[in-house]
Design an enzyme around this catalytic site. Structure first.
Site, PDB file in Angstrom:
ATOM      1  N   CYS A 192       0.848  -1.194   0.000  1.00 60.63           N
ATOM      2  CA  CYS A 192       0.000   0.000   0.000  1.00 60.63           C
ATOM      3  C   CYS A 192       0.887   1.248   0.000  1.00 60.63           C
ATOM      4  CB  CYS A 192      -0.890   0.044   1.234  1.00 60.63           C
ATOM      5  SG  CYS A 192      -1.733  -1.488   1.621  1.00 60.63           S
ATOM      6  N   ARG A 233     -12.842  -1.355  -1.785  1.00 68.36           N
ATOM      7  CA  ARG A 233     -11.705  -0.638  -2.354  1.00 68.36           C
ATOM      8  C   ARG A 233     -10.402  -1.394  -2.123  1.00 68.36           C
ATOM      9  NH1 ARG A 233      -9.126   0.394  -5.466  1.00 68.36           N
ATOM     10  NH2 ARG A 233      -8.141   2.309  -6.197  1.00 68.36           N
ATOM     11  N   CYS A 237      -7.666  -2.682  -4.809  1.00 68.71           N
ATOM     12  CA  CYS A 237      -6.241  -2.379  -4.744  1.00 68.71           C
ATOM     13  C   CYS A 237      -5.411  -3.661  -4.797  1.00 68.71           C
ATOM     14  CB  CYS A 237      -5.899  -1.657  -3.438  1.00 68.71           C
ATOM     15  SG  CYS A 237      -6.468   0.049  -3.365  1.00 68.71           S
TER      16      CYS A 237
END
Lengths: 276, 109
Positions: A192, A233, A237
């Site tokens: 991330c 979400r 990702c």
């Protein structure tokens, strides 16, 4: 022959230099986000996803009528007063007027629930209340009802700063969340942090990377053409770096959500936000 | 959305002859017919609202045809002017003839 080669090399050099200049220009010619006055949408170096959106998208969020997410907010409000389950109660039976009772609540989620013995985000807490207090079936994650109720409850904290606890019983979850955030995964071997800490405000293909804050979720994403949860979400990702996504409402994502809550600290809750 | 919901915003009252804005929003998937089902790979058939009509005291004051490029949950805003008080009726019609309706009262001073 030699002349030709030298000329070709020289012309290549010119093209290369021009190319480098173009690339350098592109890196600096990002949309003006840092340095602008974003009011409450900026806290120190933290920039809400709002600041990375186009003016048209921001306009949609700013108008409660035009914001399509309010279709779900209206549904959430209806459900709040709807009696469901074996106990013959609605949310309102215990919590009264949501505007009063739910104000500030969402700002502290996810949080450790001592009764449940685990970290719960808002969706999971809502379902837990349904099961234990109302004797009602929990709503499926990402169902219209759960999205609507989560957005409705969180909207009561709109404008308030995100304020999750990461100490006490939440501490071990926070550490795990931080680990997840920085752990490379998937075929593309990215964490991330690689997008949202290393390269915010740059382009990834045709999209502008944000800092990856969660203060606007559940969000109406133009890509989804509907309201969607943070876990949705996350799944996106993870799929985008070709990693196996975790499940909706999974421990992994709830823990990650806590870490994001810490990253988002003091940014205003914008639910229901409009994003690309 | 299980049920299609429409919302309309009309000013509480307007002056006679004053131009004012009417805003509408309706929840609808507006499937263009190009999307593919992720599991079967087949195209999801087109199902859009293809017509939006606004009448005032029965008289048509605004009408438009919608096509697949209109995105989901369409927002439509337009300007009208009125001479008398009355009712604004809104009608959305989709591809299979389903009609969605909403009304709003208008007070003209």
């Amino acid at each position: 022959m030699i002349t030709g080669t030298i000329m070709r090399k020289a012309s290549l050099g010119v093209i290369a230099a021009a190319g480098a200049a173009l690339v350098a220009g592109a890196v600096f010619a990002t949309f003006a986000s840092a340095g602008d006055d974003w009011g409450p949408y900026q806290v120190g170096d933290k920039l809400s996803g709002y600041t990375f959106a186009t003016p048209e998208t921001r306009a949609m969020q700013d108008d409660d009528f035009e914001n399509p997410a309010f279709i779900w907010i209206d549904v959430g409000e209806e459900l709040w007063g709807s009696v469901q389950g074996t106990e013959g109660k609605s949310c309102a039976s215990c919590h009264g007027d949501a505007e009063e009772s739910m104000k500030g609540v969402a700002a502290t989620y996810p949080k450790y629930d001592p009764e449940a013995g685990k970290l719960l985000n808002l969706e999971l807490r809502i379902n837990r209340e349904r099961e234990t207090r109302m004797g009602a079936e929990p709503w499926k994650y990402e169902s219209e009802e759960l999205l609507a109720m989560t957005a409705f409850v969180k909207k009561q904290s709109r404008g308030m700063p995100v304020n999750v606890k990461i100490d006490g019983p939440a501490a071990p979850f926070f550490e795990k969340g931080k680990e997840f955030y920085n752990q490379r995964r998937g075929q593309l071997d990215m964490a991330c942090a690689n997008c949202h800490v290393d390269y915010p405000d740059t382009m990834i293909r045709a999209n502008r990377l944000s800092q990856g804050h969660a203060n606007g979720f559940p969000t109406y994403r133009l890509k989804w053409q509907k309201l969607g949860s943070l876990h949705r979400r996350f799944r996106g990702c993870n799929k985008q770096v070709r990693a196996q996504p975790y499940g909706y409402g999974s421990d992994e994502y709830t823990i990650l959500e806590l870490f994001l809550g810490w990253r988002d600290k003091d940014l205003p809750i914008e639910t229901p936000a409009v994003r690309m | 959305m299980a049920k299609t919901k429409a919302r309309v915003k009309v000013p509480a009252s307007v002056a006679k002859g004053e131009v004012f804005q009417v805003k509408t929003l309706i929840s609808h998937k507006m499937d263009s017919g190009q999307r593919k089902d992720k599991k079967t790979g087949e195209k999801i058939p087109r199902m859009i609202i293809n017509s939006f009509v606004c009448t005032y005291n029965g008289e048509e004051v605004f009408a438009c045809d919608w096509h697949p490029a209109i995105s989901a949950n369409p927002y439509m805003a337009f300007y009208v002017r009125a001479a008398d008080s009355g009712t604004l009726d809104f009608k959305w019609i989709d591809d299979d003839g389903q009609v969605y309706e909403k009304s709003a009262e208008l007070n003209v001073t």
